[in-house]
Scaffold this motif. Structure first.
Motif, short mmCIF file in Angstrom:
data_model
loop_
_atom_site.label_atom_id
_atom_site.label_comp_id
_atom_site.label_asym_id
_atom_site.label_seq_id
_atom_site.Cartn_x
_atom_site.Cartn_y
_atom_site.Cartn_z
N ARG A 1 0.83 -1.21 0.00
CA ARG A 1 0.00 0.00 0.00
C ARG A 1 0.87 1.26 0.00
N THR A 2 1.91 1.26 0.80
CA THR A 2 2.82 2.42 0.85
C THR A 2 3.44 2.66 -0.51
N CYS B 1 2.24 1.84 -3.47
CA CYS B 1 1.20 2.37 -4.35
C CYS B 1 0.97 3.86 -4.08
N GLN B 2 0.92 4.24 -2.82
CA GLN B 2 0.70 5.63 -2.46
C GLN B 2 1.88 6.50 -2.92
N ASP C 1 -3.33 4.07 -4.85
CA ASP C 1 -3.59 3.27 -3.66
C ASP C 1 -3.96 1.87 -4.13
N GLY D 1 -7.08 -3.31 -1.82
CA GLY D 1 -7.35 -2.37 -0.72
C GLY D 1 -8.41 -2.86 0.24
N MET E 1 -10.66 0.32 1.71
CA MET E 1 -9.92 1.49 2.16
C MET E 1 -10.79 2.76 2.19
#
Length: 183
Positions: free
Chosen positions: A109-110, A112-113, A118, A144, A151
């Protein structure tokens, strides 16, 4: 006693306020570009432009309707292709597969961000079909979903009867210490 002139003035005043629109509409990812003043009268419009990285779909106007409401005649859509993403017109989604081999859900996730996105949220049948078609050749991918929530806060309800694994402990991801991450 109210005179007839006062009654007419009130009616005209009420009629005039219907012909004007209040504040300009807030259009996501766009700003007005009127150089000659803002128009708020019935049947008048204000011209808009999309922000950087967005392209306009429709006519670049917001028009004051006789109800006192604005009719926005366009949307600004993120330009996926300029960022190496694939655009899915069916779901209006930009998507990109990023290799996170051996990473935890949180690490994925990090990453992707950091790329400006995301992990994917899949809450409609169209989106399920689109995402699974895109990832057809991939065995597994983090999505997600965590603790049976997407999310965006929506609860996970598997109404589409799609096989989704919630990672209580997945032998393929031995570094994952968190429970119920979606894969």
């Amino acid at each position: 006693m109210t005179s007839n002139i006062e009654k007419v003035k009130r009616k005209v005043s009420a009629f005039v306020s219907i012909l004007d629109c209040k504040d300009l509409p807030s259009v996501p990812n766009a700003e007005t570009v009127e150089h000659f003043g803002l128009q708020r009268q019935f049947n008048m419009g204000n011209k808009y432009a999309c922000n950087d990285d967005y392209k306009m779909q429709g006519t670049p106007l917001a028009v004051c309707q006789n109800t006192g409401d604005w009719k926005t005649m366009f949307t600004c859509v993120y330009e996926c292709d300029t960022h190496g993403l694939q655009f899915d017109g069916e779901t209006s989604t930009c998507i990109k597969l990023i290799s996170t081999s051996g990473s935890t859900w949180k690490e994925a996730r990090t990453l992707c961000q950091q790329e400006g996105g995301d992990l994917v949220i899949i809450v409609s049948k169209k989106k399920w079909d689109s995402v699974f078609d895109y990832f057809r050749s991939i065995d597994r991918a983090w999505v997600g979903l965590k603790d049976k929530r997407w999310m965006n806060g929506e609860s996970f309800n598997n109404i589409f009867e799609i096989t989704v694994q919630l990672n209580d402990y997945d032998r393929d991801y031995p570094m994952e210490i968190e429970n119920t991450c979606g894969i």
